[in-house]
Structure formats: C-alpha cells, structure tokens
Design an enzyme around this catalytic site. Sequence first.
Site, PDB file in Angstrom:
ATOM      1  N   CYS B 258      40.326  87.959  15.206  1.00 13.78           N
ATOM      2  CA  CYS B 258      39.924  87.435  14.130  1.00 13.78           C
ATOM      3  C   CYS B 258      40.979  87.205  12.976  1.00 13.78           C
ATOM      4  O   CYS B 258      40.678  86.421  12.132  1.00 13.78           O
ATOM      5  CB  CYS B 258      38.882  88.446  13.291  1.00 13.78           C
ATOM      6  SG  CYS B 258      39.551  90.079  12.804  1.00 13.78           S
ATOM      7  N   ARG B 259      42.300  87.614  13.156  1.00 14.00           N
ATOM      8  CA  ARG B 259      43.320  87.079  12.337  1.00 14.00           C
ATOM      9  C   ARG B 259      44.053  86.135  12.730  1.00 14.00           C
ATOM     10  O   ARG B 259      45.197  85.706  12.209  1.00 14.00           O
ATOM     11  CB  ARG B 259      43.997  88.364  11.975  1.00 14.00           C
ATOM     12  CG  ARG B 259      43.435  89.655  11.367  1.00 14.00           C
ATOM     13  CD  ARG B 259      43.241  89.343   9.783  1.00 14.00           C
ATOM     14  NE  ARG B 259      42.908  90.338   8.922  1.00 14.00           N
ATOM     15  CZ  ARG B 259      42.547  90.464   7.651  1.00 14.00           C
ATOM     16  NH1 ARG B 259      42.078  89.365   7.060  1.00 14.00           N
ATOM     17  NH2 ARG B 259      42.062  91.508   7.204  1.00 14.00           N
TER      18      ARG B 259
END
Lengths: 275, 315
Positions: B258-259
């Site tokens: 997600c990053r």
Amino acid sequence: MADDKDVLRDVWFGRIPTSFTLNQDEVTEREAEPYYLLLPRVSYLTLVTDKVKKHFLKVMRAEDVEEMWFEYEGTPLKWHYPIGVLFDLHASNTVLPWSITVHFKNFPDSDLLHCPSSSVVEAHFMSSIKEADALKHKSQVVNDMQKKDHKQLWMGLQNDKFDQFWAMNRKLMEYPTEEGGFRYIPFRIYQTMSDRPFIQRLFRPVSPEGNVHTLGDLMKEMDPAALPNDGEPKRYQVVIHGIEPLLETPLQWLSEHLSHPDNFLHICVIPTPTD
Amino acid sequence: MEPQGGSSATLTAIQHHGRRRGRKCCSTALRRSQQSEQVSCELSAGVFLSQYPRILHSPVRHKMTSTTSHMSSCVLDEQNFYRCCCLLLQQSEQLNDGWSWEAVQDSEEGYLRKTTLRSVVINSSTVWDLEGSSSESEPSDQQAQESEQSVPVALDEPDTMEDDTDDDDDEDDGVCAVSKGNSKVLQYEYHIMYSCSYSTPVLYFRASTLQGRSLSLEEVWSSVHPNFRLRLQNSPLNTISLQEHPLLGQPFFMLHPCRTEEFMRPVLLAAQEQHRPVNYVLSWLSVVGPVVGLDVTLRYSQLHPAASISSTESD
C-alpha cells in the site's frame, strides 16, 4: 430507504448453526462432547471460537495442545475467509448444523495461515478494508480516517456491535453523486472447482457510456462459465450471504448492501444441487 | 542541492546509519549510490518518505494525487507491468540472474519467480517484539517469550568476530564465523505479482530449510536487516505478513504494497525530469528486494534500461 437498512441488519446478524467435534485422533483424558455454536456469517473462525477451545481443553492435557485449526470433510478451513463464505463454499447444501472437526495438532502450514492472536485477525481485517477503499476511493476515505476510527470498525466487528460499526463504515460507502458509484467494486469470486483461490480484477459499477452494471455483467466478464447458456439448465449457483441475488441486481447496490464488514463482496459459485 | 536526486540527503542518511551501526551494508550502499544514480534514487525515496510524513495527510496531498494520477507513468497499469517483467526477464537471462515467468494456464497473467539459497547465521540475540505497534501487548509478549532463543540473522557479508567453534554444520558455504551459534542454508522463493487494487507490483516469498521446514514469521522477521526492521516496525501495514498467495492459494509472506506508490513517485518524477526511462518493476524491486534478502545486482543498471513503453531493445 427503510428496506435497505434492513438488508444491512440481516447481513450483519446472519448466523450458521455449527457443531464442533474433536478430531478422533487427538489424545484426550476422557471423551469429548461436541460443542454447539451459532457462528456469525460476517466474522472469522479464530475470532469467535474461544469457547470451543476452552471446551476441548477441559479434556486434554496441555502438552497435547498446539495451535487450533478447523477442517470440514478433509478440507482445512481458511480462517481468514469470512465464516459465511466458508459455509457457502463447502457446505451450503448440506443438512444443518454444519459439522466442523477441531484439531490441535499437525497444523497444515502449507494450507493454512497461522493465527496466533486476535491482532493477526485485526491486521487482516483492516488490510481488507484498506484494499477495498483503494479500489473504491483510491484510499482517500480510509486514509482520512483517524486511527481511532479504524479501531472503531474493528471493535464493532469483534464485539458484534452493528451501530458502532456502521457509524464509521457508512463513510466507506459514500461516493460523489456525479460518479454514480465507486471507482471500482471490491469483490472476490470463489469456486471450489478451480485451482486458483479466487478471482479478483478491476470492474467498474458504471460503464463509460453510463450503463449500470449488474451482477450478471460482472459474472459474464469474470467467470462466464458460471452462467448458464441459453436453454441449458443452470449448473451453478451464484451465492452471496447464502442467497442467490437476481443477476439483474445493480452491482453498486450489492457492493453497498451485501458486502461483508471488510467491504468486499464475496461471491461463491457452487454447483447446483442435484436432488 | 536540488531535492530531485536527493544525493546530499542520501549521503547524510547513510553516514548517519553508518555511524550508528557500522555495518558493511552501509558501505555497500555508499558504493552503490556513487556508481548508479538509479540505485541512489532508491535510497532517496526512502529518505523522502521519512522527511515528509505530513505531506501524506494534508489536503495538499489530494491535489498532488489528482495531478500525479494523471501522469500515467507514475501509476503502473497491468499491461505495463507485464512489459516491465518481460524486460526484466530478458535482462535477467543476459545476467544469469535466475528469474523465470510462471504463467497462469493459457493467459497472459502470471508472475516472476526466482529461488535463491541464502546463508543465514544464527546467533543468540534477544528476540524482539514484532507487533510493537499493536494495541494488544499481551499476546505479542507471549509470542516473544515462546519464540526460539536463537534467532537467524542474515548478513550479506557477515562480520568476522570470534572464531565459531560450535558450528558443526557443513551446510554453509564460505560464511564467516560469527560469535556463537550455527549457520544454516535456507531456500528462498520470490514471486513478483501485480496488485490491481494498488496498481503496483507486490513481492511474495517463502523460505524453508533444506530439509523442507518452512520458516515462521518470527524467523523471517529476524532475518530482516535491523536497519530495515525499524522502518517496517513503525508502519504495520508497510510490513511483512503471512498471506494467501492469490494464484496458488498457499501461505506466503508478503511485503505490503500500500505504500509502494508513495516511494516510487519521487523515483519516477526524477526520471521523467531527466528524460531517463525507468523500468518500474526493476526500480521497485531494487528498493524492496534487499529488505527480504533479495539482492538486485547492479549489473542491471549497466544494461540499457529501456522504458516499459518504448520498444524493447534486445542485445
């Protein structure tokens, strides 16, 4: 709409009567009685079976007890799938109660994820919510929430508090009116006859021309074999929360009302029972 | 200095790490940053992230997101993912780096795969709490107590300290002795797949002993270099967890994606400004791979780093 709110409650409070029986190869000090429980469809096995564990530990010695895991007719049950999905996928057309076998040894770590504590379930649950929001809103809504809001979602699920959960979850169900729906619909299609665990791809609720996509449109695109050809009898059932929604149902509506608390639409394709 | 390459910030960060740890891996990083700008972008991406956390939550971010999302080169779509993989595969074959493509039954869908053997040295250091940011401290304390006393620590170039007289294992090859304990050879298997939810590549991996025993999450965590561990520990979603492999259905460790877009963005923007083509998957891999013991040889940067979009040039 009053009707739609009822749907949310019906989904949340769905239960499956289950009997837990200890695997006969487990070493016990005396005979173990089965344990009966109403399992919430929308929760996870390792979250709601503390009582099951306590019950069987009463007749076992500590040294014979390792990580608890569950199996149905030889298939290890994946705790990270919602309970209702496991039931619909493996046992939906069988006689109730659902008979699950409990194991405390020989954890099948090539099939199942370990689950040493409820924080693992929490991490998995929150990860699903974040992934769903990445699809629906490019993560903007979930990233704008504070940590306590995330906690509220988890505590609502863990403690079976519908109002507490939905007070926060409604934000994840909003969308700009001009869009007509979410960016993409978070869904997974499961079928036992396939090698892959599930189908998950990008799918919009509204076509570029403005046509509202239905459940049938989704299935046609993602798993056309699940739909009957014209004139042929239906070989498969498309099941969500134990029911077969009409294929004409708008997908956006399904996503808002029939998603699990993790914000995903979990769709099971199972063979039509031949009585 | 312009922040685009972040080279001065990079060197400062490295020196800081170097002073704190004195590990050889930092001098390796220094060598890398001097040799290849592409790899230094990886470090500057990491520095960028730690220096500007507030940007991620301010209203300005939304504006940034909407502008950058229109810059299609900052987001990796599935077709480009496959092109990048193709390119990486060609280069891997030239370099004999061991990547292969595993296709899903007659479709273009699939994943990159590589297996490696890693020499891992086990020493008896304290097991640390891998759920440091969780609210439930009790279960994780129990976990820490229940874990093995000896914990594998993987070192690319292990420090030579005392002679290890305890080591009777003949499994390892050329690993220098460390203070106590045994060294083990572990088999790692890495898969690179596409996440349509995050529009990024995702790294899955599993590890086992040569006898076939799978490593636990605790053991895998322990083999992550301490410098990386701290960063991962602070953001629980930016972390290693056990997940179901989306194509095979078996448990694999996964580095959460997600990053990814956040740390890739400065890399891609810098490359765009310099009109330099970038292989998204290769750049991404050079950042995340080393965290979990997967080295990406610098020789990739010496081959022509053809863009994912333009025609591929095979030598």
